[in-house]
Structure formats: C-alpha cells, structure tokens
Motif scaffolding. Structure first.
Motif, short mmCIF file in Angstrom:
data_model
loop_
_atom_site.label_atom_id
_atom_site.label_comp_id
_atom_site.label_asym_id
_atom_site.label_seq_id
_atom_site.Cartn_x
_atom_site.Cartn_y
_atom_site.Cartn_z
N VAL A 119 55.38 -42.58 41.98
CA VAL A 119 54.13 -43.33 41.92
C VAL A 119 54.22 -44.58 42.79
CG1 VAL A 119 52.64 -44.70 40.40
CG2 VAL A 119 53.43 -42.46 39.66
N ASN A 135 59.31 -40.28 37.90
CA ASN A 135 57.86 -40.39 38.04
C ASN A 135 57.47 -41.77 38.52
OD1 ASN A 135 55.26 -38.90 37.50
ND2 ASN A 135 54.89 -40.76 36.33
N ASP A 187 53.10 -37.92 39.96
CA ASP A 187 52.21 -38.73 39.12
C ASP A 187 51.93 -38.00 37.80
OD1 ASP A 187 50.64 -40.77 38.26
OD2 ASP A 187 48.99 -40.44 39.66
#
Length: 366
Positions: A332, A328, A270
C-alpha cells in the motif's frame, strides 16, 4: 446488422451468468449497436467472447489502458462490435468482484486474475505437507475480491485414514474461519458432487499452486477432459503448468468455472480487509487491548499476547497475521508513493504545457 440484446441474449448468455442487472448495465452499449458477451479467454491482446451469436475472437486494443487493473480479463462482460474483421471489445461492464494480486515486478502493480466471480476455490494438495500460511494468503485475496472463499483439499485419496483426513480438514478450518473446507478426490470422485452443488449457479475461479490438482478438478467438475493433466514430482508435489491461460468453462450442473495457471507467487494487493477477515479472531481479541494502536509485540495490556500465553490463540496464527499485515502495508505504501509520483509528473507536464501555451500566446501578441 447489430444483434438484438432483448430476446436472444438472455437465453443464449444465461448459462454464463447474464441477468437483468447485467442487461440494464449494458443498455447504453446496446443503444450504440454493440453486442454483449462474456470473456472466456484472454491472450496476447485478444480474447474469446461468448456472444448471443456464438464465440467470437476480438481485439482488446481499445480497452488496454496503462493501468493493468483495468485491462480486459477472463470473466468480464464485454461490449463487442457486431461485425467486422477484426472485431473489437469497445468496453466492459463495471465488475462486481475482481480477484487481484500484486505482480512480481518492482513497479507495485496489481494484476486482475478473474472478474465477476462468486466463489473462489482454493485448491490445496494433500500430496505434500500442508502450508497453512499459503492457504491464509490465498484466503486474504479471496475475501478482498468480494467472492466467497472455499478451500478444497485435493488428492484426498492419498490420505486413506479417515481420522487422519479429519485432522487435516480441522487444521485448515482453523486457518480459514468463515470458509467451507472440503476434502475431494478427482481420482475416486469423493466430494466432487458436494463441491459441484456448492458452486452451481454462479461463477467460480479455481486457484492454487502448480501441482495442486486444479486441472483434474476442473475435468471432474465439467465432466469432460477440458483441461490437460500432467504428473507431478513425488518429492515436492510440484508439476509443470498444465493450464497456461485463464479459461471460463460451463459446468453441467449450472454455473461457470474459471481455471487458472498455477500461481508460484501470490502477493497481496491492498488486501487489508481480506487479512482482517482471515484473522477475524485476532482482530476481535485486539479490541480488548489496552492501547488502541497496540502492535501486539510487547505492549502492556495486550489481549492478543495474553491469548497466546493462555493457549487461546496459536502462535503460528499471530505470526502469520503479522507477516501478511506487514506485506500489505508495504504494498500500500509503495502504491501510494507511485500514485503520488504519477500525480507530480502529471502536474509538471500540465505546468510545462501551460507555460508553453503562454509563451506561444505572448509571441503571437508581440
């Protein structure tokens, strides 16, 4: 008898970063008779904690939740039992910063490597070809942690040509906007005094792959052989992990240093803001794109692609930016899915408990 936190601890713990803000945050724990201390090492469910009365060994069983992001880690400020055998960490103070990476497991979990860090020193060895993509990955995690990144090019003595060394420093500076880049040699002492001055007075974490020269750098900064050093392979610059745990060490010029084992995998966790910081020029260019949701692939009016075409932006930077953004976004998405799954399980559990309670109540009435 509980130790006083009013007189002894500010003097005894000040070298480790204790200040008035930490004292204020600790006040509720002091009222319970607990002792403040900083965690300097964690291993196998126990940790070493520096307290006003010296270093003690404490068990972390009371603060070991299922969430790996909330386990006690090196750099935490802990509330410890004043006495007892064993002694326990009863709580730790809210972290100001935390360096987090994703684990190698398939459960999409984060792992805290160090807490309450002011500087993130990213060690990059000059013994092998520079991997700017890896530097950018470390930088993204460092910026996301809340610490100030600092890239240290280790083993600078292996590049005797000053002009060649300056080119290498410039290449890394291009990949590290907003972060200072220093060339350092633990063997000759080059740049060590500059680095020591930069990190003095705060807490720094030393990060990098195995063979990056972190242990040698830690020894140079502490002025003693605090960490063992092993030779690396000439072929790829890699070596065995000299450091096996994260250790917090005092620096003679003030401040503390957390040395970490070599990191083979550095997954993002994150770190969207961190990625944006590393690629600040890409995100600034993106503000000039015709479409707000431009993916910078083949869209008309893309300012980012235009910058690549006219040479303003390096193609490698754009590709690295895309790669880290995709990674990323995946982590997430997985994390959100895992949280949703956990929430659904919790709802089902509570629903089952409620139905069982209602059935029991009806049985008693009947």
């Amino acid at each position: 008898m509980p130790l006083s936190t009013s007189a002894a601890s500010p003097h005894a713990l000040a070298p480790y970063g204790w200040d008035e803000s930490w004292a204020a945050a600790f006040a509720p724990h002091a009222a319970r008779g607990l002792v403040p201390g900083r965690v300097v090492r964690v291993d196998r469910g126990q940790c070493d904690v520096v307290t006003p009365d010296g270093t003690v060994r404490a068990d972390t069983a009371f603060v070991t939740p299922h969430d790996p992001l909330r386990v006690v880690c090196t750099g935490d400020w802990a509330a410890v039992d004043p006495d007892g055998n064993p002694r326990y960490v009863r709580a730790y103070l809210p972290r100001r910063t935390a360096f987090v990476r994703s684990t190698s497991s398939k459960r999409s979990e984060g792992q805290v490597l160090a807490a309450n860090v002011d500087h993130a020193i990213i060690a990059v060895p000059l013994a092998v070809e520079l991997d700017l993509g890896r530097v950018e990955r470390f930088l993204a995690l460092a910026w996301e942690s809340g610490a100030q990144p600092l890239v240290v090019l280790t083993k600078a003595d292996l590049v005797p040509d000053p002009v060649g060394l300056s080119y290498l420093v410039r290449d890394v500076e291009t990949a590290a906007p907003g972060a200072r880049v220093l060339a350092v040699s633990s063997a000759t002492g080059e740049g060590v005094d500059v680095l020591a001055a930069v990190v003095a007075g705060g807490t720094s974490v030393l990060l990098g792959q195995s063979g990056a020269g972190k242990s040698s750098l830690a020894n140079a900064l502490t002025g003693e052989d605090s960490m063992g050093v092993r030779a690396v392979r000439d072929a790829d610059g890699k070596g065995r992990h000299t450091t096996t745990t994260r250790n917090l060490l005092l620096l003679p010029g003030g401040g503390t240093l957390i040395d970490t084992p070599g990191l083979r995998g550095v997954g993002l966790w994150d770190a969207g803001a961190g990625v944006g910081q590393v690629f600040a020029e890409v995100e600034e260019l993106a503000g000039g794109c015709r479409f707000q949701d431009c993916a910078h692939h083949a869209e008309p009016g893309c300012a980012v692609l235009a910058a690549v075409e006219d040479g303003t932006l390096q193609p490698r930077r754009l590709e690295s930016y895309r790669k880290l953004l995709r990674e990323n976004q995946r982590i997430v998405a997985k994390t959100d899915a895992r949280l949703r799954s956990e929430i659904r399980k919790d709802w089902k559990r509570k629903g089952a408990e409620g139905r069982a309670a209602l059935a029991a109540k009806r049985g008693r009435v009947g």
